[in-house]
Motif scaffolding. Structure first.
Motif, short mmCIF file in Angstrom:
data_model
loop_
_atom_site.label_atom_id
_atom_site.label_comp_id
_atom_site.label_asym_id
_atom_site.label_seq_id
_atom_site.Cartn_x
_atom_site.Cartn_y
_atom_site.Cartn_z
N ASP A 233 42.13 5.97 -42.86
CA ASP A 233 43.18 6.77 -42.24
C ASP A 233 43.13 8.21 -42.75
N THR A 234 44.04 9.04 -42.31
CA THR A 234 44.00 10.47 -42.66
C THR A 234 44.24 10.71 -44.15
N ARG A 239 41.98 1.43 -43.31
CA ARG A 239 42.85 0.88 -42.28
C ARG A 239 42.23 -0.36 -41.64
N GLN A 293 42.01 7.23 -34.49
CA GLN A 293 42.69 8.46 -34.13
C GLN A 293 41.99 9.68 -34.72
N GLU A 296 40.94 10.54 -38.56
CA GLU A 296 40.52 9.37 -39.32
C GLU A 296 38.99 9.38 -39.48
#
Length: 326
Positions: A233-234, A239, A293, A296
């Motif tokens: 994830d960011t 994730r 997304q 990511e």
């Protein structure tokens, strides 16, 4: 042997042999392409020439900027292509797949028919041609991202999902003979939502960027390859994560058969050209309903290939194409 093509802190290009996090810099050849051409023209093995040309200069892998493991100075002279429906997957997935393809062939989808053809005829005897696989074109050398570079998805894409794969890297000799330098880990990256709308959209879904490298595994591919594919994830936290396997023990085709059905076309034997050819996968985050997304990061890692391949997903703005009449 693992070869890494890189830029040093001054921005100069080099090739080095990677050993325990340290690169032994090869003298006389600034690119993998130049090293390969010299090996071809002198009838030497790539590993032998690399070893003979490695000097006393060393540099830490952590202190350089890795590049894609093979490129051409003119991106238009690199073909990026691939094959699908070539991998058997895990034992459970393999068992389920055999049950799916075990019935009347006329009741199968086109994809399952293709997969069944590979299972039945994808591993011919040495020197013989087996059944041809699914084949696709991704682009030229301009779409290849090195590790730590972004994977830029067009804003019209419906999805941007990883495909952890092994790619064969090739240079065509002066006489039109294809030469395989070795293999690299890759993220073939596709638009799975577009593909799922209609299988005739497969060609559109593959016209995307991809990640390759950072290291080139010189020599033959082990029959079994273990790896792990992740989505971070960011904040850099995992994730999604899943193991994947590759190598001929886990495939319905031999590498030689996949290579034959690519290089049987004279178009792909133009002297001096570079080819990056993906061999397929059986592991996708998309299959687990993961939608990656922007911001990511994809991470593809396999011990056989040294350092991991990492690429952050970004989105680029596009416009409706306008053609002018002359």
């Amino acid at each position: 042997m693992l070869l890494v093509q890189f830029k040093n802190k001054e921005g100069a290009r080099h090739v080095g042999i990677l050993e325990n996090g340290t690169l032994r810099v090869i003298d006389g050849y600034a690119t993998t392409y130049a090293l390969a051409q010299a090996a071809i023209r002198s009838s030497q093995g790539l590993a032998a020439l690399a070893e003979a040309s490695a000097g006393s200069t060393t540099v830490a892998y952590a202190d350089v900027t890795p590049l894609a493991p093979l490129d051409h100075e003119d991106a238009a002279h690199t073909y990026v292509t691939g094959t699908g429906l070539t991998h058997l997957g895990s034992a459970d997935a393999r068992d389920a797949m055999h049950k799916k393809i075990g019935g009347d062939v006329e009741t199968l989808s086109d994809s399952m028919k293709m997969f069944r053809m590979g299972v039945e005829g994808g591993k011919p005897a040495a020197g013989e041609a087996g059944v041809q696989p699914e084949w696709f074109y991704k682009g030229d050398g301009s779409i290849v991202a090195a590790t730590n570079e972004a994977l830029a998805m067009p804003d019209f894409a419906l999805d941007g999902g990883e495909e952890p794969e092994i790619a064969g890297l090739y240079v065509i000799g002066d006489d039109g003979q294809p030469y395989r330098l070795g293999y690299a880990i890759g993220n073939e990256f596709s638009d799975h939502v577009t593909e799922r709308q209609n299988y005739l959209y497969l060609a559109h879904s593959k016209l995307r960027v991809c990640g390759v490298g950072p290291a080139l595994l010189v020599g033959e591919l082990p029959a079994h390859i273990d790896g792990v594919s992740r989505v971070l994830d960011t904040d850099g936290k995992v994730r999604w994560e899943k193991a994947f396997v590759s190598g001929e023990n886990n495939m319905s085709h031999t590498i030689a058969n996949l290579e034959h059905h690519h290089f049987k076309y004279q178009l792909f034997k133009r002297p001096g050209d570079v080819h990056v050819h993906f061999f397929g996968t059986a592991t996708l985050s998309f299959a687990d309903n993961i939608s990656v997304q922007p911001g990511e990061t994809f991470e593809v890692e396999s011990p056989a290939f040294g350092p991991a391949l990492r690429n952050k997903l970004t989105v680029v703005e596009t416009q409706v194409a306008q053609v002018k009449a002359l």
